[in-house]
Enzyme design. Structure first.
Site, PDB file in Angstrom:
ATOM      1  CE  LYS A  54      -1.695  -7.889   5.242  1.00 24.26           C
ATOM      2  NZ  LYS A  54      -0.648  -7.938   6.272  1.00 24.26           N
ATOM      3  CD  GLN A  98       1.829 -10.383   7.453  1.00 23.99           C
ATOM      4  OE1 GLN A  98       1.492  -9.488   6.682  1.00 23.99           O
ATOM      5  NE2 GLN A  98       1.032 -10.822   8.405  1.00 23.99           N
ATOM      6  CG  ASP A 121       0.881  -3.229   9.381  1.00 28.40           C
ATOM      7  OD1 ASP A 121      -0.296  -3.502   9.122  1.00 28.40           O
ATOM      8  OD2 ASP A 121       1.830  -4.026   9.227  1.00 28.40           O
TER       9      ASP A 121
END
Ligand code: GUN
Length: 295
Positions: A54, A98, A121
């Protein structure tokens, strides 16, 4: 490359060029570059890999990225205070935590503590609810990536039967909602199969589009697939293989070798859904920086 292969890597590269142009235009207009942050708890190797990818993707398109690393033993309260800090930092346009998190941390509570306007997200209940209602929102990255991959491969889902394997909060459940909605990605008839479904092959053999997000290596075999189907493989697994120099091979949830000959199109692993997921996160970060969803 065979024209049966849906080349996620190439499509993601094309989208990255579009995003990079938009970022360059922002910088030309004296607007700061979009800034994505990631919180990484512990040292899960897969999570490390994702976070590094990322970060690299942000660099490729001219975005700023920051990684916040916390110890595996971090308390829930400390993690929430890092999230609050990022919620309030005006320099951060969007951030992710994450997953998976260590067992002593309540993932639902963590996700709920993220400011929905920075939840790139798309995991916050408010954003999931907005997706369900067809309101503008950040779409979860993997479903967003799959939907774009289908769209940019000119696959029209209108009226097609799409079978999803797996009901996770980050892939199976949101993709089943997205593809069944009346929207530019949707209008499919969706069947969602999961660990309690009986005779899964009976469903998968009826799929025009089969999306495997079940988390089991090589689960989908040729006898589970309708000839001429489109197969999207979300899984990525490292399988030990001492005949290879690197000592492992990567495989998905689909037994690619046996399934490939009978499909119309299929995504490879790696180079299919993975790159599309990362580029979707960039897309959401750009939307956050441009305040396209929340003012
Ligand atoms: N773990 C696996 N996939 C994802 C994802 O898309 N976002 C986050 N935050 N964690 C993940």
């Amino acid at each position: 490359m065979s024209n049966k292969i849906m080349d996620g890597k190439a499509i993601a590269a094309a989208i990255k060029i579009e995003i990079a142009k938009e970022v360059a235009a922002m910088i030309d207009a004296d607007v700061k570059a979009p800034h994505l942050a990631a919180i990484l708890v512990g040292t899960n190797p897969a999570s490390e890999t994702y976070v590094v990818s990322k970060k690299k993707a942000c660099q490729d398109v001219g975005m700023t990225s920051t990684t916040y690393r916390l110890e595996e033993t971090v308390s829930e309260a400390e993690l929430i205070s890092t999230i609050k800090f990022l919620n309030e930092d005006p320099d951060i346009d969007g951030f992710i935590v994450q997953l998976p998190l260590p067992d002593h941390i309540n993932t639902d509570k963590i996700i709920e503590s993220i400011d929905p306007s920075k939840d790139v997200d798309g995991f916050h209940p408010q954003n999931i609810g907005r997706m369900q209602l067809g309101l503008p929102t950040y779409l979860p990255a993997t479903p967003f990536g799959i939907a774009e991959l289908l769209k940019r491969s000119n696959i029209d889902l209108d009226g097609k039967h799409c079978v999803v394997l797996g009901r996770s909060n980050i892939v199976g459940t949101p993709i089943s909602i997205l593809l069944s909605r009346k929207n530019k990605y949707g209008n499919a008839t969706v069947t969602l199969c999961h660990s309690r479904s009986k005779d899964i092959g009976n469903f998968t053999r009826q799929a025009d589009v089969l999306i495997a997000a079940i988390g089991q290596p090589d689960y989908v075999k040729a006898d589970m697939v309708k000839p001429g189907a489109i197969v999207i493989d979300v899984g990525i697994h490292r399988i030990e293989d001492n005949t290879l120099e690197k000592g492992y091979r990567l495989t998905g949830d689909v037994d690619f070798k046996s399934v490939f000959p009978i499909v119309d199109k299929i995504t490879p692993v790696p180079g299919g859904v993975g790159p599309m997921t990362i580029v979707s996160l960039l897309q959401n970060t750009l939307s956050a920086a441009k305040r396209l969803i929340y003012q």
